[in-house]
Write an enzyme that holds these catalytic residues in place. Structure first.
Site, PDB file in Angstrom:
ATOM      1  N   CYS A 185      -7.483   2.722  -4.567  1.00 36.54           N
ATOM      2  CA  CYS A 185      -6.456   3.764  -4.622  1.00 36.54           C
ATOM      3  C   CYS A 185      -5.972   3.944  -6.046  1.00 36.54           C
ATOM      4  CB  CYS A 185      -5.292   3.406  -3.705  1.00 36.54           C
ATOM      5  SG  CYS A 185      -5.565   3.915  -2.017  1.00 36.54           S
TER       6      CYS A 185
ATOM      7  N   ASN B  50       0.802  -1.229   0.000  1.00 41.83           N
ATOM      8  CA  ASN B  50       0.000   0.000   0.000  1.00 41.83           C
ATOM      9  C   ASN B  50       0.832   1.273   0.000  1.00 41.83           C
ATOM     10  OD1 ASN B  50      -1.568  -2.067   2.204  1.00 41.83           O
ATOM     11  ND2 ASN B  50      -2.687  -1.455   0.372  1.00 41.83           N
TER      12      ASN B  50
ATOM     13  N   ILE C 272       1.004   6.840   0.180  1.00 40.85           N
ATOM     14  CA  ILE C 272       0.332   5.845   1.008  1.00 40.85           C
ATOM     15  C   ILE C 272      -1.137   5.753   0.620  1.00 40.85           C
ATOM     16  CG2 ILE C 272      -0.191   5.145   3.376  1.00 40.85           C
ATOM     17  CD1 ILE C 272       2.057   7.253   4.178  1.00 40.85           C
ATOM     18  N   CYS C 273      -1.608   4.527   0.430  1.00 36.83           N
ATOM     19  CA  CYS C 273      -3.027   4.298   0.172  1.00 36.83           C
ATOM     20  C   CYS C 273      -3.699   3.977   1.498  1.00 36.83           C
ATOM     21  CB  CYS C 273      -3.214   3.139  -0.811  1.00 36.83           C
ATOM     22  SG  CYS C 273      -4.951   2.808  -1.187  1.00 36.83           S
ATOM     23  N   LEU C 274      -4.400   4.961   2.047  1.00 39.30           N
ATOM     24  CA  LEU C 274      -5.022   4.812   3.355  1.00 39.30           C
ATOM     25  C   LEU C 274      -6.236   5.737   3.431  1.00 39.30           C
ATOM     26  CD1 LEU C 274      -4.638   3.446   6.169  1.00 39.30           C
ATOM     27  CD2 LEU C 274      -3.320   5.468   6.831  1.00 39.30           C
TER      28      LEU C 274
END
Length: 214
Positions: free
Chosen positions: A199, A78, A85-87
């Site tokens: 994402c 991620n 950052i994929c969050l």
């Protein structure tokens, strides 16, 4: 004005009561730029590494989420090669779950949990995601190698940052300590367990690229 007041309070709290394994401070005393370090947890491939992050606080904060990226390279489904950052927690609704009641500390704790528990179904790095799902031993080996190569060397290379944050070293030791089960930690866990949005497009970090940090 609201951002400045809010950030002074947040930075003071981070200095006085930093989350376990996390430290954060102002960058060159700028209220809109911070640096942070997360120590890899004992039960992860990132054990023994110190991972540096950069944080940009937008003018409309806390109504917009901070922009966060890894400066230290990390092998993770991620987190891409640029440190993005994929969050959900650092994305605006409806695609994300940011809300003004959250703060920098919550974001850093969420990233720390993401390091320990990746989400391979919503990756930024498809190849690493497949490896994590179908060849876990190889993923662990590669992640450990990257940690030794980049994060441990980074401890020596970032001596100035570590010296500046020396007062908080006792709170970011490598050994696991018993964590407090407070409401904030519970909220972070709930946010990570929530079904995330794809994402496909992560908002770019406007400053440095990873290649410029070496």
């Amino acid at each position: 004005m609201q951002r400045a007041t809010r950030m002074k309070r947040e930075v003071q709290l981070l200095e006085q009561e930093p989350p376990h394994g996390i430290s954060c401070w102002l960058k060159k005393d700028k209220i809109d730029e911070l640096e942070a370090q997360i120590i890899g947890s004992e039960d992860t491939p990132y054990k023994g590494g110190i991972f540096k992050l950069e944080i940009q606080v937008p003018e409309r904060y806390p109504f917009e989420p901070p922009k966060v990226r890894f400066v230290t390279p990390i092998y993770h489904p991620n987190i891409d090669n640029g440190g993005r950052i994929c969050l959900d927690i650092i994305k605006m609704p409806p695609g994300g779950s940011w809300k003004p009641s959250l703060n920098i500390s919550t974001v850093l704790k969420s990233i720390q949990l993401l390091m320990a528990d990746p989400n391979p179904d919503d990756p930024l790095m498809a190849e690493i995601s497949n490896e994590y799902k179908y060849n876990r031993p190889q993923f662990i080996q590669n992640a450990q190698q990257w940690t030794r190569q980049h994060a441990v060397i980074g401890v020596q290379a970032s001596g100035k940052s570590m010296e500046k944050n020396k007062a908080h070293k006792s709170n970011v030791t490598e050994s696991e300590s018993e964590s407090d089960s407070d409401d904030s930690d519970s909220d972070v866990t709930k946010l990570l367990k929530r079904k995330s949005q794809p994402c496909n497009s992560v908002q770019p970090f406007s400053k440095l690229s990873r290649s410029e940090t070496k």
